[in-house]
Design a protein around this motif. Structure first.
Motif, short mmCIF file in Angstrom:
data_model
loop_
_atom_site.label_atom_id
_atom_site.label_comp_id
_atom_site.label_asym_id
_atom_site.label_seq_id
_atom_site.Cartn_x
_atom_site.Cartn_y
_atom_site.Cartn_z
N LEU A 107 0.97 -1.50 0.14
CA LEU A 107 0.24 0.11 0.12
C LEU A 107 1.33 1.40 -0.47
CD1 LEU A 107 -2.36 1.05 0.60
CD2 LEU A 107 -2.77 1.11 2.35
N SER A 108 1.49 1.45 0.80
CA SER A 108 3.00 2.24 0.68
C SER A 108 3.29 2.84 -0.67
CB SER A 108 3.73 2.20 1.90
OG SER A 108 4.68 0.88 1.70
N ASP B 167 -0.40 0.85 -9.54
CA ASP B 167 -1.45 0.79 -9.77
C ASP B 167 -1.81 -0.05 -10.43
OD1 ASP B 167 0.98 1.18 -11.62
OD2 ASP B 167 -0.01 3.54 -12.86
N SER C 11 1.51 2.55 -3.56
CA SER C 11 1.24 3.30 -4.24
C SER C 11 0.84 2.13 -5.74
CB SER C 11 1.03 4.94 -4.16
OG SER C 11 0.68 5.03 -2.93
#
Length: 283
Positions: A87-88, A92, A90
């Motif tokens: 998650l850190s 796609d 980011s």
């Protein structure tokens, strides 16, 4: 515990070698991913082959090739993912295999991430299909097509070179406790056949194989895949069985576990060429 470790070591490499199951082709209008987390070593290497290594922001501790991948952020293993770490970054796009805990996959998706799951390939054709699907995800189809064409030319050249030559019988050792091998339903079996030899376990129903059966089948060559075992120690073990042709002719080899078990289309051909040399030129 050691038994489970060896079994895992035997199966994990094959799990790295996967084909695409997701819906990439169903999403032609999806934005081209610019921040990718790869949880599959083979896919990580293929992203670099496709020229998009700079888009990779996270990998597993097993993603060792190319060397540039080793400097990327580590997000766990092919099985256990640090969701917070992912998650850190980011991303796609997250590339994963079915070995990843499905709860972790669902958690990533619940957090709004695009996660594409790849499945295991069984042969060279599946490997190429996988590669093409990956190229579609990152909009590098032309580059993938050129690489596959190059791989196919190399494979055909080796097949022609060994055509008509005597076909030695081969035993491939992937694990030690228990003794584990590659059956006919595997790309390892294709390695052997394309290189002009016969896999003595090609007709086996399971990869678990006894030393007694190896002795009975009397292979001309023994290949020891080093992942999960100490190859030289295993080689010493086989040297005690002096009635086996491979021992008598000193045709026992350790082979690169990463390339043998996690091939890209190009490294697949390199391995076939290397085996053809072992089977038909060495000694």
């Amino acid at each position: 515990m050691e038994y489970k470790k060896d079994i895992l070591s035997a199966f994990l490499p094959f799990a790295f070698f996967l084909f695409f199951l997701g819906d990439a082709f169903a999403l032609p209008s999806s934005p081209i991913p610019q921040r990718i987390v790869s949880l599959v070593p083979t896919l990580t290497e293929e992203l670099y082959l496709l020229g998009v290594g700079d888009r990779v922001v996270g990998v597993t501790i097993y993603c060792q090739r190319p060397p540039e991948a080793q400097s990327k952020q580590k997000v766990g293993t092919v099985i256990d993912v640090n969701v917070e770490k992912v998650l850190s970054l980011s991303p796609d796009l997250v590339l994963a295999s079915p070995l990843v805990d499905h709860k972790q996959v669902e958690k990533l998706r619940d957090l709004g991430m695009r996660v594409e799951i790849f499945q295991e390939a069984k042969d060279f054709h599946g490997l190429c299909e996988n590669f093409l699907s990956l190229s579609h995800l990152v909009a590098q189809e032309q580059r993938a097509a050129e690489i596959i064409e190059e791989a196919k030319r190399g494979l055909e050249a080796t097949k022609k070179r060994v055509e008509g030559l005597p076909r030695p019988e081969v035993f491939v050792q992937i694990g030690a406790n228990p003794l584990f091998t590659a059956t006919g339903n595997s790309f390892v079996n294709e390695f052997i056949e394309f290189a002009g030899a016969i896999n003595i376990a090609g007709d086996a129903k399971t990869g678990i194989y006894s030393r007694e059966e190896v002795i009975r089948r009397n292979p001309d060559v023994i290949l020891i895949v080093t992942m999960g075992i100490v190859g030289e120690q295993e080689k010493e073990v086989w040297l005690n069985y002096k009635t086996i042709n491979a021992v008598k002719n000193r045709k026992i080899y350790t082979v690169d576990s990463y390339r043998f078990c996690s091939p890209t289309p190009l490294s697949f051909v390199v391995t076939v060429k290397e085996l053809a040399r072992i089977f038909h030129e060495d000694g």
